[in-house]
Design a protein around this motif. Structure first.
Motif, mmCIF file in Angstrom:
data_model
loop_
_atom_site.group_PDB
_atom_site.id
_atom_site.type_symbol
_atom_site.label_atom_id
_atom_site.label_comp_id
_atom_site.label_asym_id
_atom_site.label_seq_id
_atom_site.Cartn_x
_atom_site.Cartn_y
_atom_site.Cartn_z
ATOM 1 N N ALA A 57 0.856 -1.183 0.000
ATOM 2 C CA ALA A 57 0.000 0.000 0.000
ATOM 3 C C ALA A 57 0.893 1.234 0.000
ATOM 4 C CB ALA A 57 -0.907 0.005 1.227
ATOM 5 N N ALA A 58 0.311 2.379 -0.318
ATOM 6 C CA ALA A 58 1.058 3.642 -0.311
ATOM 7 C C ALA A 58 0.386 4.593 0.664
ATOM 8 C CB ALA A 58 1.092 4.247 -1.704
ATOM 9 N N ASP A 59 1.139 5.081 1.632
ATOM 10 C CA ASP A 59 0.593 5.986 2.630
ATOM 11 C C ASP A 59 0.732 7.455 2.264
ATOM 12 O OD1 ASP A 59 -0.246 3.934 4.328
ATOM 13 O OD2 ASP A 59 1.712 3.830 5.316
ATOM 14 N N SER A 60 1.626 7.767 1.319
ATOM 15 C CA SER A 60 1.826 9.173 0.969
ATOM 16 C C SER A 60 2.515 9.283 -0.385
ATOM 17 C CB SER A 60 2.696 9.876 2.023
ATOM 18 O OG SER A 60 4.020 9.366 1.968
ATOM 19 N N GLU A 61 2.412 10.460 -0.979
ATOM 20 C CA GLU A 61 3.136 10.723 -2.227
ATOM 21 C C GLU A 61 4.637 10.677 -1.992
ATOM 22 O OE1 GLU A 61 1.765 14.279 -4.188
ATOM 23 O OE2 GLU A 61 -0.327 13.622 -4.102
ATOM 24 N N ALA A 62 5.070 11.093 -0.812
ATOM 25 C CA ALA A 62 6.499 11.047 -0.495
ATOM 26 C C ALA A 62 7.007 9.603 -0.478
ATOM 27 C CB ALA A 62 6.768 11.721 0.845
ATOM 28 N N GLU A 63 6.191 8.693 0.047
ATOM 29 C CA GLU A 63 6.575 7.287 0.040
ATOM 30 C C GLU A 63 6.720 6.783 -1.403
ATOM 31 O OE1 GLU A 63 5.022 2.909 1.581
ATOM 32 O OE2 GLU A 63 3.716 4.651 1.841
ATOM 33 N N VAL A 64 5.772 7.126 -2.266
ATOM 34 C CA VAL A 64 5.835 6.715 -3.670
ATOM 35 C C VAL A 64 7.046 7.338 -4.352
ATOM 36 C CG1 VAL A 64 4.658 6.786 -5.894
ATOM 37 C CG2 VAL A 64 3.357 6.273 -3.816
ATOM 38 N N ALA A 65 7.374 8.565 -4.035
ATOM 39 C CA ALA A 65 8.580 9.188 -4.594
ATOM 40 C C ALA A 65 9.812 8.364 -4.226
ATOM 41 C CB ALA A 65 8.714 10.628 -4.104
ATOM 42 N N GLY A 66 9.824 7.825 -3.023
ATOM 43 C CA GLY A 66 10.904 6.932 -2.612
ATOM 44 C C GLY A 66 10.942 5.660 -3.444
ATOM 45 N N TRP A 67 9.748 5.114 -3.750
ATOM 46 C CA TRP A 67 9.702 3.928 -4.616
ATOM 47 C C TRP A 67 10.338 4.239 -5.967
ATOM 48 C CZ3 TRP A 67 3.829 2.277 -4.446
ATOM 49 C CH2 TRP A 67 3.477 1.913 -3.144
ATOM 50 N N ILE A 68 9.978 5.392 -6.525
ATOM 51 C CA ILE A 68 10.489 5.753 -7.850
ATOM 52 C C ILE A 68 12.015 5.867 -7.817
ATOM 53 C CG2 ILE A 68 10.511 7.571 -9.622
ATOM 54 C CD1 ILE A 68 7.469 7.948 -8.961
ATOM 55 N N GLY A 69 12.541 6.451 -6.763
ATOM 56 C CA GLY A 69 13.997 6.483 -6.595
ATOM 57 C C GLY A 69 14.580 5.078 -6.512
ATOM 58 N N ASP A 70 13.902 4.184 -5.777
ATOM 59 C CA ASP A 70 14.343 2.795 -5.677
ATOM 60 C C ASP A 70 14.307 2.111 -7.041
ATOM 61 O OD1 ASP A 70 14.718 3.045 -2.932
ATOM 62 O OD2 ASP A 70 12.814 2.070 -2.416
ATOM 63 N N TRP A 71 13.266 2.408 -7.837
ATOM 64 C CA TRP A 71 13.153 1.790 -9.163
ATOM 65 C C TRP A 71 14.315 2.212 -10.059
ATOM 66 C CZ3 TRP A 71 7.279 3.221 -9.658
ATOM 67 C CH2 TRP A 71 6.533 2.382 -8.807
ATOM 68 N N HIS A 72 14.770 3.449 -9.944
ATOM 69 C CA HIS A 72 15.919 3.894 -10.730
ATOM 70 C C HIS A 72 17.200 3.187 -10.272
ATOM 71 C CE1 HIS A 72 14.104 7.036 -13.227
ATOM 72 N NE2 HIS A 72 13.283 7.226 -12.201
ATOM 73 N N ARG A 73 17.378 3.073 -8.964
ATOM 74 C CA ARG A 73 18.557 2.364 -8.436
ATOM 75 C C ARG A 73 18.516 0.883 -8.816
ATOM 76 N NH1 ARG A 73 17.532 6.064 -4.661
ATOM 77 N NH2 ARG A 73 16.219 4.752 -3.346
ATOM 78 N N ALA A 74 17.323 0.294 -8.830
ATOM 79 C CA ALA A 74 17.189 -1.123 -9.186
ATOM 80 C C ALA A 74 17.646 -1.375 -10.630
ATOM 81 C CB ALA A 74 15.751 -1.596 -8.986
ATOM 82 N N TRP A 75 17.387 -0.417 -11.536
ATOM 83 C CA TRP A 75 17.885 -0.556 -12.912
ATOM 84 C C TRP A 75 19.414 -0.532 -12.901
ATOM 85 C CZ3 TRP A 75 16.440 -1.754 -17.751
ATOM 86 C CH2 TRP A 75 17.347 -1.449 -18.780
ATOM 87 N N GLU A 76 19.987 0.438 -12.198
ATOM 88 C CA GLU A 76 21.444 0.580 -12.150
ATOM 89 C C GLU A 76 22.104 -0.649 -11.537
ATOM 90 O OE1 GLU A 76 21.822 4.187 -9.936
ATOM 91 O OE2 GLU A 76 21.004 5.410 -11.573
ATOM 92 N N GLU A 77 21.409 -1.283 -10.572
ATOM 93 C CA GLU A 77 21.943 -2.474 -9.900
ATOM 94 C C GLU A 77 21.494 -3.762 -10.573
ATOM 95 O OE1 GLU A 77 20.596 -1.908 -5.890
ATOM 96 O OE2 GLU A 77 21.819 -0.102 -5.628
ATOM 97 N N GLU A 78 20.699 -3.654 -11.630
ATOM 98 C CA GLU A 78 20.212 -4.780 -12.423
ATOM 99 C C GLU A 78 19.421 -5.792 -11.594
ATOM 100 O OE1 GLU A 78 23.174 -4.974 -16.119
ATOM 101 O OE2 GLU A 78 24.106 -5.685 -14.259
ATOM 102 N N ARG A 79 18.632 -5.261 -10.650
ATOM 103 C CA ARG A 79 17.755 -6.094 -9.820
ATOM 104 C C ARG A 79 16.336 -6.129 -10.360
ATOM 105 N NH1 ARG A 79 16.495 -3.565 -5.477
ATOM 106 N NH2 ARG A 79 17.610 -1.634 -5.870
ATOM 107 N N GLU A 80 15.866 -4.991 -10.869
ATOM 108 C CA GLU A 80 14.510 -4.829 -11.394
ATOM 109 C C GLU A 80 14.550 -3.806 -12.520
ATOM 110 O OE1 GLU A 80 11.879 -3.484 -8.310
ATOM 111 O OE2 GLU A 80 11.700 -5.476 -7.441
#
Length: 193
Positions: A57-80
């Protein structure tokens, strides 16, 4: 101890280049996520259907912004590898498609997707999954893509079969959701299917 086989994909197969934007061949575009997408993703995660089939679940837009940052790092780390599915003309968010649990050595990943409520029933997930599968299997060199969904999620099963992912079996009591343990259908495609 040495391996008897070579890796299917080597380190850097994804991260040595920027995450691509993929066209579906019609009016859809799969593009990397942007920070400005956070409000729209937050809104999607307020939908009861998302709560039924997703464990997050998402509790805030700030939390989702964190997900988006994680998604970018996941590409760089070749995890997702996560993409926003958008209307190519208006840019409006229609859904998400992703490769999760990437294992480069084995050439394997898990496909995941969702659509915004207003886009459901329009073939968005089918077209996005088809484009992602073509890119992963034919252009990038993955060997096997798996797709899991709750057995009771008939819409997701329909997407899997329409995109060439035959049912391989059922993983019993495999994922814990808010309403308890879900049995999951396992579908898969291999290169050359």
């Amino acid at each position: 101890m040495p391996f008897l086989t070579s890796p299917v994909l080597t380190a850097g197969a994804l991260a040595r280049r920027p995450q691509p934007t993929l066209a579906t061949g019609d009016v859809l575009l799969l593009r990397p996520w942007r920070a400005a997408d956070a409000p729209a993703v937050y809104e999607v995660f307020q939908d009861p259907v998302m709560h039924q089939w997703h464990a997050r679940a998402a509790d805030s837009e700030a939390e989702v912004a964190g997900w988006i940052g994680d998604w970018h790092r996941a590409w760089e780390e070749e995890r997702e590898a996560q993409w926003a599915v958008t209307d190519a003309d208006s840019g409006s968010l229609l859904g998400r498609v992703a490769l999760r649990e990437i294992r480069l050595d084995d050439g394997m990943a898990e496909v995941a997707y969702w659509t915004v409520p207003a886009a459901r029933g329009r073939g968005i997930a089918v077209r996005a999954t088809t484009a992602l599968s073509r890119w992963a299997l034919d252009e990038t060199g993955f060997h096997r893509l798996e797709l899991l969904h709750a057995v009771r999620n008939e819409a997701s099963c329909h997407v899997a079969t329409r995109t060439g992912f035959p049912l391989e079996g059922t993983k019993r009591s495999a994922v814990l959701h808010a309403d308890g343990w879900h049995d999951m259908h396992l579908h898969a495609r291999v290169r050359g299917d």
